[in-house]
Design an enzyme around this catalytic site. Sequence first.
Site, mmCIF file in Angstrom:
data_model
loop_
_atom_site.group_PDB
_atom_site.id
_atom_site.type_symbol
_atom_site.label_atom_id
_atom_site.label_comp_id
_atom_site.label_asym_id
_atom_site.label_seq_id
_atom_site.Cartn_x
_atom_site.Cartn_y
_atom_site.Cartn_z
ATOM 1 N N GLU A 17 -17.906 16.732 5.344
ATOM 2 C CA GLU A 17 -16.988 17.460 4.452
ATOM 3 C C GLU A 17 -17.522 17.449 3.020
ATOM 4 O O GLU A 17 -17.419 18.433 2.294
ATOM 5 C CB GLU A 17 -15.588 16.849 4.535
ATOM 6 C CG GLU A 17 -14.947 17.103 5.899
ATOM 7 C CD GLU A 17 -13.428 16.988 5.893
ATOM 8 O OE1 GLU A 17 -12.919 16.034 5.287
ATOM 9 O OE2 GLU A 17 -12.762 17.858 6.486
ATOM 10 N N GLY A 64 0.829 -1.211 0.000
ATOM 11 C CA GLY A 64 0.000 0.000 0.000
ATOM 12 C C GLY A 64 0.858 1.253 0.000
ATOM 13 O O GLY A 64 1.760 1.387 0.827
ATOM 14 N N VAL A 97 -2.458 -6.908 -4.505
ATOM 15 C CA VAL A 97 -2.134 -7.914 -3.482
ATOM 16 C C VAL A 97 -3.369 -8.806 -3.326
ATOM 17 O O VAL A 97 -4.477 -8.293 -3.151
ATOM 18 C CB VAL A 97 -1.815 -7.249 -2.127
ATOM 19 C CG1 VAL A 97 -1.557 -8.287 -1.047
ATOM 20 C CG2 VAL A 97 -0.648 -6.298 -2.267
ATOM 21 N N GLY A 143 -0.383 4.397 0.398
ATOM 22 C CA GLY A 143 -1.164 5.498 0.960
ATOM 23 C C GLY A 143 -0.252 6.296 1.885
ATOM 24 O O GLY A 143 0.983 6.181 1.826
ATOM 25 N N TYR A 144 -0.854 7.079 2.785
ATOM 26 C CA TYR A 144 -0.058 7.892 3.712
ATOM 27 C C TYR A 144 0.933 7.018 4.487
ATOM 28 O O TYR A 144 2.094 7.350 4.627
ATOM 29 C CB TYR A 144 -0.964 8.598 4.727
ATOM 30 C CG TYR A 144 -1.918 9.597 4.136
ATOM 31 C CD1 TYR A 144 -1.441 10.788 3.597
ATOM 32 C CD2 TYR A 144 -3.282 9.378 4.140
ATOM 33 C CE1 TYR A 144 -2.307 11.729 3.068
ATOM 34 C CE2 TYR A 144 -4.156 10.308 3.620
ATOM 35 C CZ TYR A 144 -3.669 11.489 3.080
ATOM 36 O OH TYR A 144 -4.532 12.404 2.559
ATOM 37 N N LYS A 160 -6.832 24.055 7.220
ATOM 38 C CA LYS A 160 -7.010 22.835 6.432
ATOM 39 C C LYS A 160 -6.028 22.823 5.248
ATOM 40 O O LYS A 160 -5.404 21.817 4.952
ATOM 41 C CB LYS A 160 -8.455 22.774 5.930
ATOM 42 C CG LYS A 160 -8.778 21.579 5.077
ATOM 43 C CD LYS A 160 -9.261 20.410 5.898
ATOM 44 C CE LYS A 160 -9.637 19.232 5.021
ATOM 45 N NZ LYS A 160 -9.928 18.051 5.796
ATOM 46 N N GLN A 188 -3.568 11.365 9.822
ATOM 47 C CA GLN A 188 -2.530 11.846 10.737
ATOM 48 C C GLN A 188 -1.923 10.707 11.570
ATOM 49 O O GLN A 188 -0.712 10.583 11.683
ATOM 50 C CB GLN A 188 -3.223 12.835 11.681
ATOM 51 C CG GLN A 188 -2.385 13.903 12.267
ATOM 52 C CD GLN A 188 -3.249 14.716 13.243
ATOM 53 O OE1 GLN A 188 -3.205 14.476 14.442
ATOM 54 N NE2 GLN A 188 -4.032 15.645 12.745
ATOM 55 N N ASP A 209 -5.628 2.160 8.252
ATOM 56 C CA ASP A 209 -7.045 1.813 8.392
ATOM 57 C C ASP A 209 -7.329 0.309 8.462
ATOM 58 O O ASP A 209 -8.451 -0.078 8.777
ATOM 59 C CB ASP A 209 -7.840 2.425 7.224
ATOM 60 C CG ASP A 209 -7.784 3.940 7.240
ATOM 61 O OD1 ASP A 209 -7.683 4.507 8.337
ATOM 62 O OD2 ASP A 209 -7.815 4.543 6.160
HETATM 63 P P1 NAD Z 1 -17.488 7.378 10.275
HETATM 64 O O1 NAD Z 1 -17.588 5.991 10.787
HETATM 65 O O2 NAD Z 1 -16.722 8.368 11.022
HETATM 66 O O3 NAD Z 1 -18.989 7.973 10.079
HETATM 67 C C1 NAD Z 1 -20.035 7.239 9.512
HETATM 68 C C2 NAD Z 1 -21.367 7.754 10.034
HETATM 69 O O4 NAD Z 1 -22.412 7.010 9.404
HETATM 70 C C3 NAD Z 1 -21.536 7.568 11.531
HETATM 71 O O5 NAD Z 1 -21.983 8.769 12.107
HETATM 72 C C4 NAD Z 1 -22.595 6.465 11.655
HETATM 73 O O6 NAD Z 1 -23.420 6.595 12.782
HETATM 74 C C5 NAD Z 1 -23.401 6.658 10.369
HETATM 75 N N1 NAD Z 1 -24.091 5.427 9.944
HETATM 76 C C6 NAD Z 1 -23.593 4.172 9.907
HETATM 77 N N2 NAD Z 1 -24.542 3.308 9.498
HETATM 78 C C7 NAD Z 1 -25.648 4.029 9.263
HETATM 79 C C8 NAD Z 1 -26.975 3.706 8.827
HETATM 80 N N3 NAD Z 1 -27.364 2.463 8.534
HETATM 81 N N4 NAD Z 1 -27.878 4.703 8.709
HETATM 82 C C9 NAD Z 1 -27.535 5.981 8.981
HETATM 83 N N5 NAD Z 1 -26.307 6.335 9.407
HETATM 84 C C10 NAD Z 1 -25.381 5.387 9.552
HETATM 85 O O7 NAD Z 1 -16.959 7.221 8.766
HETATM 86 P P2 NAD Z 1 -16.311 8.285 7.780
HETATM 87 O O8 NAD Z 1 -16.978 9.591 7.897
HETATM 88 O O9 NAD Z 1 -16.270 7.615 6.461
HETATM 89 O O10 NAD Z 1 -14.846 8.427 8.315
HETATM 90 C C11 NAD Z 1 -13.997 7.283 8.321
HETATM 91 C C12 NAD Z 1 -12.736 7.565 9.124
HETATM 92 O O11 NAD Z 1 -11.934 8.560 8.474
HETATM 93 C C13 NAD Z 1 -13.069 8.088 10.503
HETATM 94 O O12 NAD Z 1 -12.188 7.530 11.420
HETATM 95 C C14 NAD Z 1 -12.871 9.574 10.377
HETATM 96 O O13 NAD Z 1 -12.497 10.166 11.596
HETATM 97 C C15 NAD Z 1 -11.760 9.651 9.333
HETATM 98 N N6 NAD Z 1 -11.882 10.912 8.564
HETATM 99 C C16 NAD Z 1 -11.304 12.021 9.090
HETATM 100 C C17 NAD Z 1 -11.410 13.237 8.425
HETATM 101 C C18 NAD Z 1 -10.758 14.479 9.015
HETATM 102 O O14 NAD Z 1 -10.007 14.346 9.987
HETATM 103 N N7 NAD Z 1 -11.037 15.672 8.487
HETATM 104 C C19 NAD Z 1 -12.128 13.324 7.219
HETATM 105 C C20 NAD Z 1 -12.742 12.165 6.712
HETATM 106 C C21 NAD Z 1 -12.607 10.963 7.405
#
Ligand code: NAD
Length: 392
Positions: free
Chosen positions: A164, A8, A75, A10-11, A370, A308, A290
């Site tokens: 976002e 991989g 892979v 990635g980061y 950001k 991060q 991840d």
């Molecule tokens: P996440 O798991 O953080 O959020 C998914 C959301 O979907 C949750 O609030 C959950 O309750 C909801 N959900 C799940 N199943 C559902 C359902 N059946 N019906 C309705 N809602 C439902 O996932 P993500 O936003 O893809 O982020 C993934 C990871 O990447 C996280 O750890 C996040 O912190 C990280 N991330 C960080 C940043 C940043 O730091 N700016 C940006 C993007 C992602």
Amino acid sequence: MTEIVVLGAGYAGLRTVRELSGTSNVHITLVDRNSYHYEATALHTVAIGTNEAEHITFDIQKAIPKDVTFKQDNVTRIDTQNKTVTLEKEATPLQYDYLVVALGFESEDFGIKGAATYGLPLQDIESAQAIRKHLEERLAAYNDSHDERDLHIIVCGAGFTSIELLGELVYRMPSLVEQYHLPADKIQITCLEAMPKILPMFDQKLVDFAVQFLADHGAIIHTSTPIDEVTDHSVISGDNVYEANTIIWTTGVRGSHVISDSHFDQKRNRVAVTSQLTMKDHPEVFIIGDSSAVPDPASGRFYPTTGQISIAQATHTAKNIKASIDGTPLSDFTYKSLGTVCSLGPTTGIAEIGDSGRIKLKGRKVALVKKMVNDRSIMEESGFANMMRNLS
Ligand code: NAD
């Protein structure tokens, strides 16, 4: 010669090879299915079309040190007993002394009916471009179809990615309305979230600001609305049916399918590693980013997965591999977050930075923070030349 294989780019993978480069009597092989690295934290901008893919990607071969061998391949399986990695194209499996698994994330559908078929996931460059194409096609189709569902967009889940993405969407929507001569009052942007609260890691005042900002710009978040089913034109939660022809699926992520295909002990394709970031019973296998679940000694829980923390894990892994080669003890991984930033489009957002999120920010200054975070990451991973290209 010690063979180190890193899976991989990635980061985490890129940082690992950079930190290991130059170690004597070591040969490093980096494998990725793509010829390019992409900034996973900016995928939502490509999905909405506020950014082009070429601005968040760069050539892996050009970004890695000369002493690292790069193989572009898929892979398929890791065999920890024989210390080999099977690739799709290459007939002979790669043999390793140390393995670093940094295969990233995939979209998680939790087995919800219709989600994989009708939801548009956001997990890589191709899926981001597919969302943009679908969104623009549906909006463009409205003038002929007069199907109001072509003007409805549903974002599933209200985690970081969704929020976002919604921020970019409300930023771009006025220009889409103008471009396709759409009736602005008929556009509907709906976000459905299972939990009663969103972004629980943020101070409530910042969350309220984000929700209000999105509402003011036409995106409504429905909390306590767990999605039960997705169909070709709707999302169903209990007795409620939300209709739309664009359904974006961002309800969370799991690790790489290679983890379960390799029959590792896992949960949602994540392996719970030791505090030294190694696989239990396999001190020569490091799993980071991840596809891993890393214990936080302070809380007793797992650290959250972010870009991060992946980079910090990569630096630690390189240190531990060097220690292992030298026959000195490995050290435990600990981590202190530098802060959390959630953009709401390119011009605003919310952030908590400094010790325990001491500094709370909202509004335009967050966009600057950001940008600094993104540019720093691009500069560190790809070199200064790429940063200048991305800034131009
Ligand atoms: P996440 O798991 O953080 O959020 C998914 C959301 O979907 C949750 O609030 C959950 O309750 C909801 N959900 C799940 N199943 C559902 C359902 N059946 N019906 C309705 N809602 C439902 O996932 P993500 O936003 O893809 O982020 C993934 C990871 O990447 C996280 O750890 C996040 O912190 C990280 N991330 C960080 C940043 C940043 O730091 N700016 C940006 C993007 C992602």
